[in-house]
Write an enzyme that holds these catalytic residues in place. Structure first.
Site, PDB file in Angstrom:
ATOM      1  CB  CYS A   1      -2.115  -3.015 -17.791  1.00  0.00           C
ATOM      2  SG  CYS A   1      -2.658  -4.689 -17.387  1.00  0.00           S
TER       3      CYS A   1
ATOM      4  CG  HIS B   1      -1.948  -1.072   1.200  1.00  0.00           C
ATOM      5  ND1 HIS B   1      -2.457  -1.651   2.330  1.00  0.00           N
ATOM      6  CD2 HIS B   1      -2.572  -1.682   0.165  1.00  0.00           C
ATOM      7  CE1 HIS B   1      -3.348  -2.560   2.009  1.00  0.00           C
ATOM      8  NE2 HIS B   1      -3.442  -2.599   0.700  1.00  0.00           N
TER       9      HIS B   1
END
EC number: 2.7.3.9
Length: 554
Positions: A479, A182
């Site tokens: 991606c 994160h």
């Protein structure tokens, strides 16, 4: 100058004073609960207060940061957590019972891996905040800052990272974490230089002046004037490059689409206003993961219209629901699995629940018709040509003429010639492709070296997929976040990738890097990287051969 080295996960340089995030304080002694019902009510109130505050924080954010903080709020409201607290109150006081329940949950999440393991930091943060409320202590987290600071912690929860003000937080350093943590994701999106896996960083005292280089992973104590000057010049050059615009292309005109990764409508508005050529990855999980029942076709279509509208006639590539055992859905629970990362997730879940896929495809077709957008859909976790064919036919039948697949599984990369015969395009998810190629869990920070996208074996997988694209005349994009690394972007172009999708903030540097090299030079860089015998050697081979104007800025 003393230098510590970690893993650079968000580029840029800065100088500031150390602001240490203190570890949680030990709990005081408590007597076993004399009134378990009342104490359980106190714990429930504390957890709800934490959830309410996290909701308030999430409402001020957008994109992945908002989703991550909202997920933490959902953990605080998990009835199972409160039930676990109740089982300990016969032998413990409320704070210790909460601590024990959180610890038990954390062990279970870690063992489950995948999405659950990603939530362990959130879970521990929720527990620490609720404990502070129960004990009347100050809330844990980042201390009050009064000037440019480099925040150093063992790890950071999204609730801490997401609200950091770049005017005060000029850098982030953690001893834990990994490339997809994160901290790494949010810091990159907010443009804050960040380093993870920096062992020994917590030994640096508060207030010490340090320099951080999020590209090289260097943390320098008391940097001298030469270090500071060099980094300032680098930052100025990067600022000039950020003004570059236009389609992605090599110096001799070979076109490479530069696209954005987005996760919700707020992301779409930001990316739609940016100089990108469309969207290479729209992650659609946000509508589903927090829902107690499947979103209706109408609900989905309305949200997809919001996402598609900002892009006009630019293509938007949509990844269908990537959920399953490691990203559990309340309304599509297929039961526990011993290894969720290898279980019924992505397309495998959709095969079990065709109604969920059909509803999503119907909603996307309606949104495309309403907006006139060029919508391309792709399925995650595809392993075989049969799966690719099944999904492509289903998408076409739903009124979506362009359908492709994600190549995240080595089997799909190795058999790309066959997979791409039956589908319209492919996009490489390099994070999962590295995880499965190297048999290394993305959530284990200590394995970050194996997950390095420069691993030659991972590049071989990319090359195999691109060979399949060339043989079938089908486009192959990337991606994964490696597309946003300027040097890696050159290698991917040389391997035959047609499009690169990344965080919007990374597009200008990649655009400029491409413009400094010919297509043939990109091919030569790709050959050099694949010829290396380690990730470090592959990076060095490319760094030593690429344009010095580029490498001087990295």
């Amino acid at each position: 100058m003393r230098t510590l080295t970690g893993l650079g996960v968000s580029g840029g340089t800065a100088i500031g004073v150390v602001a240490l995030v203190a570890p949680p304080q030990p709990l005081p002694d408590e007597q076993p609960s004399s009134d378990p019902t009342a104490d359980l009510s106190r714990v429930a109130s504390a957890l709800e207060t934490v959830a309410t505050r996290l909701d308030a924080t999430a409402s001020l954010l957008d994109g992945d940061a908002a989703d991550m903080v909202a997920a933490a709020a959902a953990i605080a409201r998990d009835p199972g957590l409160l039930e676990a607290v109740g089982t300990h109150l016969s032998t413990m006081g409320p704070a210790h019972a909460l601590h024990a329940a959180v610890g038990g949950y954390a062990e279970e999440f870690t063992e489950l891996g995948g999405y659950f393991a990603e939530r362990v930091t959130d879970l521990l943060d929720v527990g620490a905040r609720a404990e502070a409320l129960l004990l009347g202590r100050p809330m844990p987290g980042v201390p009050e800052l009064h000037g440019p600071s480099v925040v150093i912690a063992h790890d950071l929860a999204p609730a801490d990272t997401a609200v950091m003000d770049p005017a005060f937080v000029v850098g982030i350093v953690t001893e834990a974490g990994g490339r997809t943590s994160h901290t790494a994701i949010i810091a990159s999106q907010r443009g804050i230089p960040a380093i993870v896996q920096a062992k020994g960083a917590l030994d640096i005292p508060d207030g010490v002046r340090v320099g951080i280089d999020g590209d090289t992973g260097e943390l320098v104590l008391d940097p001298d004037e030469a270090w500071s000057t060099a980094r300032e010049e680098k930052q100025l050059a990067r600022a000039r490059i950020s003004q570059c615009s236009g389609p992605g292309a090599t110096s001799d005109g070979h076109h490479v689409l530069l696209l954005a990764n987005i996760g919700n409508a707020a992301d779409a508005e930001l990316a739609g206003a940016a100089d990108v050529e469309g969207v290479g990855l729209f992650r659609t999980e946000f509508l589903h993961l927090s829902a107690t029942q499947a979103p209706t076709v109408e609900e989905q279509a309305a949200e997809y219209v919001r996402v598609l509208t900002p892009f006009g006639d630019r293509p938007v590539t949509v990844r269908t629901l990537d959920a399953g055992a490691d990203k559990p859905l309340a309304f599509a629970d297929l039961g526990p699995e011993p290894n969720p990362a290898l279980g019924r997730r992505g397309l495998r879940l959709m095969v079990e629940r065709e109604d969920l896929l059909d509803d999503q495809l119907t909603a996307l077709a309606r949104a495309a018709a309403e907006t006139g957008a060029l919508v391309k859909v792709m399925a995650p976790m595809v392993s075989t040509a049969r799966e690719a064919d099944w999904f492509t036919r289903r998408a076409h039948a739903a009124g979506l003429p362009v359908a492709g697949v994600m190549i995240e599984v080595p089997a799909a990369a190795l058999r790309a010639h066959h997979v791409l015969r039956v589908t319209d395009f492919a996009s490489l998810g390099t994070n999962d492709l590295a995880q499965y190629t190297m048999a290394a869990d993305r959530m284990v920070g200590e394995l970050s070296a194996l997950l390095d996208p420069w691993q030659p074996a991972v590049l071989d997988m990319v090359a195999a997929a691109c060979e399949g694209g060339s043989a079938t005349g089908k486009a192959v994009g990337v991606c994964g976040e490696s597309a946003g690394d300027p040097l890696m972007a050159l290698v991917l172009t040389g391997l035959g990738v047609n499009s690169l999708s990344m965080s919007v903030q990374r597009v200008p540097m990649v655009r400029w890097a491409l413009s400094q090299h010919t297509a043939q030079e990109c091919v030569q860089l790709a050959v050099a990287a694949r010829s290396a015998d380690s990730a470090e050697a592959a990076l060095e081979a490319v760094r030593s051969t690429a344009s010095t104007e580029l490498t001087d800025l990295l």
